[in-house]
Enzyme design. Structure first.
Site, PDB file in Angstrom:
ATOM      1  N   CYS A  38       8.440  -0.172   5.223  1.00 18.91           N
ATOM      2  CA  CYS A  38       9.371   1.196   4.953  1.00 18.91           C
ATOM      3  C   CYS A  38       7.990   2.450   4.946  1.00 18.91           C
ATOM      4  CB  CYS A  38      10.073   1.393   3.616  1.00 18.91           C
ATOM      5  SG  CYS A  38      10.417   2.949   3.667  1.00 18.91           S
ATOM      6  N   CYS A  41       8.297   5.330   2.291  1.00 21.06           N
ATOM      7  CA  CYS A  41       7.541   4.559   1.594  1.00 21.06           C
ATOM      8  C   CYS A  41       6.126   4.836   0.982  1.00 21.06           C
ATOM      9  CB  CYS A  41       7.991   3.227   1.045  1.00 21.06           C
ATOM     10  SG  CYS A  41       9.550   3.111   0.891  1.00 21.06           S
TER      11      CYS A  41
END
Length: 115
Positions: A38, A41
């Site tokens: 991700c 993230c």
């Protein structure tokens, strides 16, 4: 003993330690649900580490790898990453979904320090 995530200021939790570290905490806890794959993230991880130091002693910032810890991810209905859930006395009292600038994260977390 709490395991510290890379960077030293974030507390890594797992499905096995979630109840002890997050739900039984004596202060508010923000949990960062993230995954290696991700990019957003990774984008907020540095800001969260800095905010963890800024709020030290008043707010615990924890991280949980959703791929390695599916139980907590399912239990709290995390469908999008990154998701930050704020817990107080074992209950979810707030959330931030998606990558946000540091000042937005600071404001969102600071709201949960009072009360």
């Amino acid at each position: 003993m709490l395991e510290t995530a890379p960077g030293g200021s974030l507390t890594a939790v797992t499905d096995d330690t979630f109840a002890t570290v997050v739900l039984a905490a004596d202060r508010p806890v923000v949990v960062d649900f993230w995954a290696d794959w991700c990019p957003p993230c990774r984008a907020i991880s540095r800001s969260l580490a800095e905010l963890a130091e800024e709020f030290a002693g008043r707010l615990l910032v924890a991280t949980i790898d959703t791929d390695a810890n599916p139980t907590a991810t399912r239990t709290y209905g995390v469908m999008s990453l990154p998701t930050l859930l704020v817990f107080r006395h074992g209950q979810v009292v707030g959330s931030i979904v998606g990558s946000r600038p540091k000042h937005h994260l600071r404001q969102g977390l600071a709201r949960h320090l009072a009360g």
